[in-house]
Design a protein around this motif. Structure first.
Motif, short mmCIF file in Angstrom:
data_model
loop_
_atom_site.label_atom_id
_atom_site.label_comp_id
_atom_site.label_asym_id
_atom_site.label_seq_id
_atom_site.Cartn_x
_atom_site.Cartn_y
_atom_site.Cartn_z
N ASP A 32 0.83 -1.20 0.00
CA ASP A 32 0.00 0.00 0.00
C ASP A 32 0.87 1.25 0.00
OD1 ASP A 32 -2.43 -1.46 2.26
OD2 ASP A 32 -2.29 -1.55 0.08
N VAL A 33 0.44 2.25 -0.77
CA VAL A 33 1.09 3.56 -0.82
C VAL A 33 0.01 4.62 -0.74
CG1 VAL A 33 2.49 5.14 -2.20
CG2 VAL A 33 3.00 2.70 -2.24
N LEU A 34 0.24 5.63 0.09
CA LEU A 34 -0.66 6.77 0.18
C LEU A 34 -0.02 7.98 -0.46
CD1 LEU A 34 -2.10 6.59 3.83
CD2 LEU A 34 -3.22 5.96 1.69
N VAL A 35 -0.71 8.58 -1.41
CA VAL A 35 -0.27 9.83 -2.05
C VAL A 35 -1.25 10.91 -1.62
CG1 VAL A 35 0.20 11.02 -4.21
CG2 VAL A 35 0.66 8.57 -4.02
N TYR A 36 -0.75 11.89 -0.88
CA TYR A 36 -1.61 12.91 -0.30
C TYR A 36 -1.92 14.03 -1.29
CZ TYR A 36 -1.19 10.82 4.30
OH TYR A 36 -1.26 9.96 5.37
N LEU A 37 -3.13 14.56 -1.18
CA LEU A 37 -3.53 15.76 -1.91
C LEU A 37 -3.50 16.93 -0.94
CD1 LEU A 37 -6.57 14.24 -3.84
CD2 LEU A 37 -4.18 14.35 -4.58
N VAL A 38 -3.51 18.14 -1.49
CA VAL A 38 -3.41 19.33 -0.63
C VAL A 38 -4.60 19.44 0.31
CG1 VAL A 38 -3.27 21.86 -0.65
CG2 VAL A 38 -1.97 20.53 -2.31
N ALA A 77 2.48 17.54 -10.30
CA ALA A 77 3.75 16.85 -10.09
C ALA A 77 3.74 16.23 -8.70
CB ALA A 77 4.91 17.83 -10.22
N PHE A 78 4.71 15.36 -8.45
CA PHE A 78 4.87 14.77 -7.13
C PHE A 78 5.87 15.58 -6.32
CE2 PHE A 78 3.14 11.24 -9.52
CZ PHE A 78 2.28 10.66 -8.61
N TRP A 79 5.55 15.74 -5.06
CA TRP A 79 6.41 16.48 -4.14
C TRP A 79 6.67 15.64 -2.90
CZ3 TRP A 79 7.44 22.03 -4.40
CH2 TRP A 79 6.90 22.64 -5.55
N LEU A 80 7.87 15.78 -2.36
CA LEU A 80 8.16 15.31 -1.01
C LEU A 80 8.13 16.54 -0.10
CD1 LEU A 80 10.97 12.63 -1.38
CD2 LEU A 80 8.57 12.26 -0.80
N CYS A 81 7.27 16.50 0.90
CA CYS A 81 7.04 17.68 1.73
C CYS A 81 7.13 17.35 3.21
CB CYS A 81 5.66 18.28 1.44
SG CYS A 81 5.43 18.81 -0.27
N SER A 82 7.74 18.26 3.94
CA SER A 82 7.78 18.18 5.40
C SER A 82 7.83 19.61 5.92
CB SER A 82 9.02 17.40 5.86
OG SER A 82 10.18 18.23 5.81
N PRO A 83 7.75 19.82 7.22
CA PRO A 83 7.86 21.19 7.74
C PRO A 83 9.18 21.87 7.41
CG PRO A 83 6.90 19.75 9.40
CD PRO A 83 7.34 18.86 8.28
N GLU A 121 10.00 14.17 8.94
CA GLU A 121 9.51 13.06 8.12
C GLU A 121 8.71 13.61 6.95
OE1 GLU A 121 6.40 9.29 8.55
OE2 GLU A 121 7.06 10.40 10.30
N PRO A 122 9.02 13.21 5.72
CA PRO A 122 8.29 13.73 4.56
C PRO A 122 7.05 12.90 4.24
CG PRO A 122 10.05 12.32 3.79
CD PRO A 122 10.13 12.31 5.31
N CYS A 123 6.14 13.51 3.52
CA CYS A 123 5.04 12.76 2.93
C CYS A 123 5.04 13.04 1.43
CB CYS A 123 3.70 13.13 3.56
SG CYS A 123 3.12 14.79 3.20
N LEU A 124 4.48 12.14 0.69
CA LEU A 124 4.42 12.26 -0.76
C LEU A 124 3.12 12.95 -1.14
CD1 LEU A 124 5.90 11.52 -3.42
CD2 LEU A 124 4.54 9.42 -3.46
#
Length: 274
Positions: A32-38, A77-83, A121-124
């Motif tokens: 399983d993979v979770l890809v987050y939306l804004v 596009a895909f982003w890796l995001c963290s604070p 920790e990043p999220c996609l």
């Protein structure tokens, strides 16, 4: 946030002395993979060989799940995001591998402390491509695509990432209100719905925090809130009577995005600073 480490990718199996960044031990079975939306929702995928999946491959699955037409595939596009850091990925990048190398990227691209880096920790995320021209957005008619772009623009307005004057954030808040409630509600029903959903769903956080200077000093918190509500409803009713027929959602979404296009920072990437 809930989910597994490394941007909601499943963790590697424990194999003592494994090096961070190595994906050699990634299992090949479906995971399983979770890809987050804004908007804080997520696309839930089940994929094989997660450790070697590229952005290009992942993109096909996400576009299919979100019903994004090929004509708008370059809008996101895909982003890796963290604070601490937000990075837009290239088609050849492998998100899982970059997640495993996240601390190295933080040391390279930020001035964060060692303690902050160790806890980050990043999220996609799947969101707007910073290289996508604004003029092409004006040509999009697919409501689902427009809604994704709107969700991101709205989040940036509410968070104060897109600073703007009171006329602009009031107009944008009224458009959000129209998109959620529809148009044509009388003042009493519109006010009741607005108070149920709360002002922070429509206006920037700094406005509600009382950064209105003299306005907030003279009227106090309750008076300020009442004034904001009245201004928002007044602008909402202008939308309702602006056309002989009620505006369609795509029209309101276009209007919101067009207003944001006038802001110089729309579509930009953001980098933290002290």
């Amino acid at each position: 946030m809930e989910g597994d480490e490394c941007g909601r990718f499943p963790p590697e199996p424990s194999e003592g002395n494994s090096q961070r960044g190595s994906v050699a031990s990634s299992v090949t079975r479906a995971q399983d993979v979770l890809v987050y939306l804004v908007c804080d929702s997520a696309v839930h995928l089940c994929m094989e060989g997660v450790g070697c999946v590229s952005v290009q491959e992942l993109g096909r699955s996400v576009r299919e799940a979100l019903h994004i037409p090929d004509t708008a595939m370059d809008a996101f596009a895909f982003w890796l995001c963290s604070p601490l850091l937000e990075l837009q990925l290239k088609p050849k990048h492998q998100p899982y591998k970059l997640c495993r190398q996240w601390q190295d990227l933080l040391y390279r691209f930020t001035d964060a402390s060692e303690e902050d880096i160790s806890q980050d920790e990043p999220c996609l995320q799947y969101r707007r491509n910073v290289f996508y021209p604004r003029c092409k957005e004006l040509q999009i008619e697919d409501e689902g695509v427009l809604k994704l772009l709107y969700d991101e623009a709205r989040a940036n307005i509410l968070a104060g990432r897109f600073p703007c004057d009171p006329d602009t954030w009031t107009a944008l808040g009224a458009l959000s209100l129209a998109l959620e409630l529809g148009v044509g509600l009388d003042n009493q029903k519109a006010m009741a719905a607005l108070r149920e959903k709360k002002l922070f769903s429509f206006l920037p956080s700094h406005v509600l925090a009382g950064s209105g200077g003299l306005f907030s000093t003279l009227r106090g918190k309750s008076g300020r809130q009442a004034g904001l509500e009245l201004s928002l409803l007044e602008e909402y009713h202008k939308i309702s009577i602006s056309d002989s027929s009620p505006p369609q959602p795509t029209h309101l979404l276009h209007q919101y995005l067009n207003t944001c296009h006038a802001l110089p920072y729309y579509g930009c990437a953001f980098f933290g600073g002290d």
